[in-house]
Structures are given as structure tokens and as C-alpha cells.
Write a protein that holds these residues in place. Structure first.
Motif, PDB file in Angstrom:
ATOM      1  N   GLN A   1       2.528  -7.946  -0.473  1.00 27.42           N
ATOM      2  CA  GLN A   1       2.979  -6.778   0.282  1.00 27.42           C
ATOM      3  C   GLN A   1       2.925  -5.516  -0.571  1.00 27.42           C
ATOM      4  O   GLN A   1       2.514  -4.445  -0.094  1.00 27.42           O
ATOM      5  CB  GLN A   1       4.403  -6.987   0.813  1.00 27.42           C
ATOM      6  CG  GLN A   1       4.838  -5.902   1.784  1.00 27.42           C
ATOM      7  CD  GLN A   1       3.866  -5.711   2.948  1.00 27.42           C
ATOM      8  OE1 GLN A   1       3.553  -6.658   3.672  1.00 27.42           O
ATOM      9  NE2 GLN A   1       3.362  -4.497   3.130  1.00 27.42           N
TER      10      GLN A   1
ATOM     11  N   LYS B   1      -2.443   4.078  -1.337  1.00 19.62           N
ATOM     12  CA  LYS B   1      -1.845   5.255  -1.956  1.00 19.62           C
ATOM     13  C   LYS B   1      -2.605   5.688  -3.206  1.00 19.62           C
ATOM     14  O   LYS B   1      -2.742   6.887  -3.490  1.00 19.62           O
ATOM     15  CB  LYS B   1      -0.380   4.971  -2.328  1.00 19.62           C
ATOM     16  CG  LYS B   1       0.530   4.735  -1.150  1.00 19.62           C
ATOM     17  CD  LYS B   1       1.942   4.395  -1.610  1.00 19.62           C
ATOM     18  CE  LYS B   1       2.860   4.098  -0.426  1.00 19.62           C
ATOM     19  NZ  LYS B   1       4.221   3.697  -0.882  1.00 19.62           N
TER      20      LYS B   1
ATOM     21  N   ASP C   1       0.632  -2.063   0.003  1.00 22.69           N
ATOM     22  CA  ASP C   1       1.202  -0.722   0.000  1.00 22.69           C
ATOM     23  C   ASP C   1       0.557   0.168  -1.066  1.00 22.69           C
ATOM     24  O   ASP C   1       0.371   1.369  -0.853  1.00 22.69           O
ATOM     25  CB  ASP C   1       2.714  -0.790  -0.260  1.00 22.69           C
ATOM     26  CG  ASP C   1       3.481  -1.464   0.869  1.00 22.69           C
ATOM     27  OD1 ASP C   1       2.954  -1.523   2.000  1.00 22.69           O
ATOM     28  OD2 ASP C   1       4.598  -1.945   0.615  1.00 22.69           O
TER      29      ASP C   1
END
Length: 237
Positions: free
Chosen positions: A18, A26, A22
Motif C-alpha cells: 500500500q 507522488k 501511494d
């Protein structure tokens, strides 16, 4: 776009699916804004939670992303050492997959290397740093860094912040002597660098403790023994 030299960024991963999902979306836009010559290496260490499949997906769909997978878990430090041997960038940088250190500091980290420092490292313990973490972890961190300064004669405030950059020649030189394969790798690199007289910049950071991150008692004892082992190697034997 800032004209940085070619940059290799490494994210070490072990069962962090996870956090990996994420982090990558970014990181890529930020890297693209800093340089057109970059590679992102996901150093994935025998994960069993889907991290390997996630890293492979990113690598298939972006030519700037490289997935380094190992079938046997050999440790975070070992994964970073392997990534350094494969890196093509003139600047070698890594940060933890939970992105506890604010990614906005990446530009400053890279600038220090371009300006002539051999190493740039984030510090959670400088007066200007802003950190959010539990009292227990704060005490353990300060105690650990005190012992590193006491026994290993380091002048740095924070050795374990997972947010560092090196000139590629510096990291490869240091890795010829570095022996740790897990968490103590960060400290050993910085201590050996100071012993060799390398130029190190320590920068204050904004840092937030990630969810689910823990410092186990077994890790503390292992790193305590590692401090004594390195002290013996450098100053006794």
C-alpha cells in the motif's frame, strides 16, 4: 526544470504494497520536475504481500522505473547495496517507502551533492526539524544517536533518517568496506564516511512517523551490538 545531473532514486521495499502504491505516483512528478535524467529503482526484497507484482507493474509501464526483485530476503541494507551497484545516475539517493520525510526536501538534498558535498542526509534531531512521533520512539532515537556519537566519534545528530543522497563515487567507495545488511547500514555508511574525511551535509526535515512503523526490542539489541562491533573494527582491531 532544474538542470541536475543524472539521478538514481531508490525505494527499498519489503511487504509494503500500500505504501508503494501511494509513493510512486507522488515521486515521479517531482523527479520529472527536477531532472530529465532519472531512474527510480524499487529494491524489493522477497515480498509476499503483492509488492513484487506492484513494482513489476510500475516497471512495465514506465521506462524510468526499474524493479529489482530478490527471491530471498537479505535485508534492507543489502537491497540498497545491490541498487547502488546497478545505479546509472551520478547522484544516488534513497528514501523510505512510507515517505515519512517530506518529499519537498528532495531538491535540497540533491543540490548539496551538486554543490560539492559527498553525502547529504536528513536529520530529525536538528533544532530546525519538525517531527511527529511517539514519545517512546523519540527517546529510543535520541539514545541510539547518543551512543553512536559516544562510541563511534560521529559529529552528526541523526544517523538513521531514511533520506540520504550520495555522489555515486562516494557510495561505491564506502560500500567496499560496509558489512551490515539491514538497519545499521545507514549508520555504518555515515560513520565510515566521516572516518575517511568525506564532506557531509546534514539538513533539517519535516518528518512524520508512519502508521504501523515500530522499533522492536530485538532491533535495539541488534543495533547496540552493531555499534560495539563497528567500534571494535575501527578503533581496536
Amino acid at each position: 526544470m532544474i538542470n541536475f545531473d543524472s539521478v538514481t532514486v531508490v525505494i527499498p521495499v519489503y511487504n509494503d504494497v500500500q505504501a508503494l502504491k501511494d509513493a510512486v505516483p507522488k515521486v515521479i512528478p517531482i523527479l520529472s520536475s527536477l531532472t530529465s535524467q532519472y531512474e527510480l529503482i524499487i529494491a524489493e526484497d522477497a515480498s509476499t504481500d503483492g509488492s513484487a507484482e506492484c513494482a513489476a507493474y510500475y516497471a512495465r509501464n514506465n521506462p524510468n522505473i526499474i524493479h529489482l526483485h530478490r527471491n530471498e530476503r537479505l535485508g534492507r541494507g543489502s537491497a540498497l547495496t545491490l541498487a547502488a551497484s546497478k545505479a546509472r545516475g551520478e547522484i544516488f539517493c534513497y528514501f523510505d517507502v512510507d515517505m515519512a520525510t517530506d518529499i519537498s526536501h528532495l531538491e535540497e538534498l540533491l543540490k548539496h551533492i551538486r554543490e560539492g558535498f559527498d553525502i547529504a542526509t536528513g536529520s530529525r534531531l536538528l533544532p530546525e526539524s519538525r517531527i511527529i512521533r511517539s514519545t517512546g520512539r523519540e527517546i529510543k532515537s535520541r539514545g541510539y544517536n547518543f551512543l553512536v556519537r559516544l562510541f563511534l566519534r560521529s559529529t552528526l545528530s541523526d544517523h538513521q533518517c531514511g533520506f540520504k543522497a550520495f555522489s555515486i563515487s562516494s557510495i561505491r567507495m564506502l560500500l567496499k568496506e560496509t558489512t551490515d545488511t539491514h538497519w545499521f547500514w545507514d549508520t555504518e555508511i555515515l560513520v565510515r564516511a566521516q572516518k575517511k574525511g568525506l564532506k557531509i551535509a546534514e539538513i533539517p526535515v519535516v518528518w512524520t512517523e508512519g502508521q504501523g512503523t515500530t522499533v522492536r526490542s530485538s532491533d535495539i539489541w541488534k543495533m547496540g551490538r552493531a555499534i560495539l562491533r563497528l567500534w571494535w573494527q575501527l578503533y581496536v582491531s
